[in-house]
Design an enzyme around this catalytic site. Structure first.
Site, PDB file in Angstrom:
ATOM      1  N   GLU A   1       0.808  -1.242   0.000  1.00 22.99           N
ATOM      2  CA  GLU A   1       0.000   0.000   0.000  1.00 22.99           C
ATOM      3  C   GLU A   1       0.834   1.282   0.000  1.00 22.99           C
ATOM      4  OE1 GLU A   1      -1.606  -2.679   0.655  1.00 22.99           O
ATOM      5  OE2 GLU A   1      -3.668  -2.249   0.085  1.00 22.99           O
TER       6      GLU A   1
ATOM      7  N   TYR B   1       3.421   1.973   2.030  1.00 27.92           N
ATOM      8  CA  TYR B   1       3.982   2.326   3.335  1.00 27.92           C
ATOM      9  C   TYR B   1       5.498   2.062   3.344  1.00 27.92           C
ATOM     10  CZ  TYR B   1      -0.837   2.833   4.994  1.00 27.92           C
ATOM     11  OH  TYR B   1      -2.134   3.253   5.167  1.00 27.92           O
TER      12      TYR B   1
ATOM     13  N   ARG C   1       2.372  -8.793   4.329  1.00 28.57           N
ATOM     14  CA  ARG C   1       1.506  -8.276   3.271  1.00 28.57           C
ATOM     15  C   ARG C   1       2.400  -7.659   2.209  1.00 28.57           C
ATOM     16  NH1 ARG C   1      -4.004  -4.892   3.756  1.00 28.57           N
ATOM     17  NH2 ARG C   1      -4.627  -5.134   1.593  1.00 28.57           N
TER      18      ARG C   1
ATOM     19  N   HIS D   1      -1.621   3.837  -1.823  1.00 27.51           N
ATOM     20  CA  HIS D   1      -2.695   4.801  -1.551  1.00 27.51           C
ATOM     21  C   HIS D   1      -2.703   5.942  -2.565  1.00 27.51           C
ATOM     22  CE1 HIS D   1      -4.339   2.913   1.892  1.00 27.51           C
ATOM     23  NE2 HIS D   1      -3.220   2.971   2.582  1.00 27.51           N
TER      24      HIS D   1
ATOM     25  N   GLN E   1     -18.374   4.890   2.908  1.00 21.56           N
ATOM     26  CA  GLN E   1     -18.867   6.125   3.510  1.00 21.56           C
ATOM     27  C   GLN E   1     -18.712   6.212   5.030  1.00 21.56           C
ATOM     28  OE1 GLN E   1     -22.350   6.413   0.467  1.00 21.56           O
ATOM     29  NE2 GLN E   1     -22.715   7.934   2.029  1.00 21.56           N
TER      30      GLN E   1
END
Ligand code: NAP
Ligand code: SF4
Length: 677
Positions: A167, A169, A217, A255, A342
């Protein structure tokens, strides 16, 4: 009884321990990790999922030190005294016969604070802070922090740790040329760039011994330029196996990547092929992830793809009993995650506690408690939209006698409209869920029933959930045959021509632009980008061979099926008010399809020529076939006004307040009122 999901429910033997089924509850930041006082809430949150029979869970990211923080005062585990709060979690989970790993997350340059570090000091495009370059000593310190935190997690009673290497990081930042420009032993060639990840794993394994789960991961598909190639990812995965990783989990997309990876518009199981590609290369269990939200999809993946586990995070926010219901073949009773983001991710990005749009009890398990009533009442709920359905279900679940009146021929209200927007058909799951609950709890559902005050006098409690109707505009020519209101369009009462102007660029205006720009002849074909992973990857430029760095190729967005103008009166960028984690997808998708955005418009009139507007003090005519009105809503609440002084009467959802109406508020109000009466 034969179970429908034999692969999903099959235990996974790791040698030193066995996971009871193939469901991993993937790491998800809830906001509760960040304050010691909230760990009892977090413990209850995980215990509920353990009681729901989830095989293995992973906590939200816990930083190994404060440089690794996601934001100031994020949860971190560096000192022995901090293990006490984590023991609340591990004890609660183990008492419920569950298993849990703690995720160690070092955000590197993604941290939202001034103490951030990274391999090469390059600022990320999604955070305002410039990271400090790690010195060689600093790199060693960070590795030691990971190891220290893993040991503390072990002493806190966790069954293992997940080392977050994807992701975008910190570990991921070391792996790729985009963010690692170092020329020491931590950079330049791939062997050096992977050294950080390898040292963390090797030293962690040495520190925790052989009987402790280490999940790594790995970013299998970075979806950013200068990302890893597939050969590099495979090389790293093999090394990780050799160094003692127990399970490899899949990470898809950084991201900062501008390709949707988890939103509703991503086809179900759209990235499973990536994990499958890894299968021949390692012998340890592999976990696949992203947009797996029903036991049927999970079962199909596990049955056909030689993958060992599926990771679901949001679906277990939506329903803590997802696995238990699957065990009893009660899939239709699952409250399905609709991928909206949401109440989960959008909350986290606003530093608010995560919860779930379809399940407002998520992360509030100790705050909102649904107890059986000791005084059964007769209740009428008027309106079968999200607010009314949620209230009727909660009341009936507690033992009240409930009649639900819906004026139209079907339940769902605004959800029926939303579900017809391309890529949003999962909203139908919510309607299906409520229907099964009404049967289970004997709610008397009366469709085609437009009730008035005299029909309601006999009830002890009346709940008005009559929702909203489109705002009527006062504009010359508003009755012209070219005008279509958004609900007439979505419900297919009217069909738009080739050239359209949309008045109003809120959530619904954007949805309508997507609806009209899509070529609906592709529905159900292998070119349907909302259903077919290959079509989706082609549209967004994902290299399914992963031969390119980061897996990016030229995107191939289909042009709009119509010429579309999207208009608002406000100056500035359209879609500013859309949700943080999905708004950019809507804006980008429409831009790629060539939808023309016009801000700062005043609407003058509508006639045979089209829509007359003024913009920048200039009058223009948009010569369109149709003008679609998406100018917000107003409440429908006349019945409440009539009843409120005569009997016990409550109002919820859009009927109470139409502004910024969303299903999140409607469902929450319905559940909380249902819990109180
Ligand atoms: P909205 O978001 O409030 O947008 C209404 C739009 O109409 C605005 O662009 C507003 O912009 C315009 N407008 C308001 N009064 C007007 C008037 N008198 N004449 C002309 N234009 C007018 O409402 P919505 O689009 O109906 O959405 C309702 C709710 O549904 C939203 O709050 C949202 O939460 C939810 N929703 C969200 C999504 C999503 O996030 N993807 C999708 C669908 C629905 P100007 O005033 O600048 O013209
Ligand atoms: Fe799923 Fe939406 Fe709930 Fe998040 S808020 S868990 S995306 S249904």
């Amino acid at each position: 009884m034969m179970n429908n999901y034999p692969h999903l429910l099959k235990p996974l033997d790791l040698g030193f321990t066995t996971i009871k089924n193939r469901v991993l509850m993937g790491s998800m930041h809830t906001g509760l990790e960040d304050r010691a006082k909230n760990y009892q809430k977090l413990a209850t949150f995980f215990a509920k999922r353990a009681e729901g029979q989830v095989g293995l869970m992973v906590t939200g990211g816990i930083a190994p030190n404060i440089r690794a923080w996601t934001a100031p005062m994020s949860g971190f585990l560096k000192y022995k005294f901090q293990t006490k709060r984590h023991k609340l979690i591990t004890n609660a989970v183990h008492q419920a016969d569950g298993k849990i790993c703690m995720q160690i997350l070092h955000t590197g340059r993604y941290g939202y604070h001034p103490f951030i570090v990274s391999p090469s000091g390059l600022k990320s495009p999604i955070t305002p802070f410039k990271p400090k370059i790690l010195t060689a000593k600093g790199v060693e310190k960070q590795i030691n922090s990971f190891v220290n935190t893993a040991q503390l997690a072990q002493s806190a009673g966790y069954d293992g740790v997940e080392i977050m290497g994807s992701e975008g990081y910190l570990i991921n930042q070391f792996l790729v040329k985009k963010t690692n420009k170092r020329d020491d032993k931590w950079g330049s060639d791939y062997d050096n760039r992977t050294r950080f990840a390898k040292e963390i794993v090797e030293r962690t394994r040495q520190a925790v011994g052989p009987e402790f789960i280490i999940i790594f991961r790995i970013s299998m598909l970075d979806l950013v330029s200068q990302g890893s190639t597939w050969d590099e990812v495979v090389t790293l995965a093999k090394e990780l196996e050799r160094l003692g990783v127990t399970i490899i989990n899949t990470g898809i997309g950084w991201h900062e990547a501008r390709i949707p990876t988890i939103a509703t518009c991503v086809p179900p199981g759209a990235f499973t092929w990536v994990t499958e590609k890894m299968r021949p290369h390692v012998n340890i269990p592999l976990i696949t992830t992203n947009r797996i939200n029903t036991p049927e999809i999970a079962e199909q993946i596990l049955a056909t793809n030689k993958i060992d586990m599926v990771s679901m995070a949001r679906p277990l926010l939506a329903d803590a009993n997802f696995v238990k219901k699957s065990m009893h073949n009660q899939s239709s009773e699952i409250n399905t995650c609709i991928g909206c983001n949401q109440a989960c991710l959008d909350h986290v990005f606003k530093n608010k506690r995560a919860t779930c749009l379809v399940n407002p009890l998520a992360c509030y398990e100790t705050d909102y408690i649904i107890k059986p009533t000791n005084q059964a009442k007769s209740c009428a709920v008027v309106g079968g939209g999200p607010a009314g359905m949620a209230c009727a279900k909660t009341l009936a679940e507690r033992g009240h006698n409930v009649t639900l009146y819906e004026g139209s021929e079907k339940l769902g209200g605004q959800f029926n409209l939303a579900a017809n927007i391309p890529g949003k058909d999962e909203f139908f799951h919510t309607i299906r869920y409520f229907k099964t609950q009404f049967k289970k709890y004997n709610v008397n559902v009366q469709l085609n029933s437009k009730v008035n005050a005299s029909n309601l006098v006999a009830y002890d409690e009346v709940i008005i959930a009559t929702g909203v109707k489109p705002r009527e505009l006062t504009l010359e020519g508003i009755d012209h045959e070219k005008v279509i209101v958004y609900n007439e369009l979505i419900s297919k009462q009217k069909v738009a021509g080739q050239k359209v102007a949309i008045i109003g660029a809120g959530g619904i205006g954007f949805d309508i632009a997507e609806f009209l720009s899509e070529d609906d002849s592709l529905h159900g074909t292998d070119k349907d980008v909302y259903a077919n992973p290959e079509a989706f990857c082609n549209e967004w430029g994902i290299d399914m061979n992963i031969e390119t760095e980061g897996g990016l190729i030229q995107a191939n967005h289909a042009p709009s099926a119509r010429e579309i103008y999207l208009l608002q009166r406000k100056p500035g960028k359209l879609g500013k008010g859309l949700a943080k984690t999905t708004g950019w997808i809507h804006r980008l998708a429409l831009k790629k399809r060539g939808v023309i955005n016009l801000a700062g418009c005043s609407y003058n009139k509508i006639d045979d020529q089209g829509l007359h507007i003024t913009r920048d003090d200039k009058e223009e005519i948009l010569e369109v076939d149709n003008i679609i009105i998406c100018a917000g809503q107003v409440s429908v609440n006349a019945l409440y006004e009539e009843l409120k002084d005569k009997q016990s009467c409550h109002m919820i959802g859009g009927a109470e307040f139409a502004g910024e109406l969303d299903a999140k508020r409607a469902i929450k109000q319905g559940v909380l009122l249902g819990a109180k009466i």
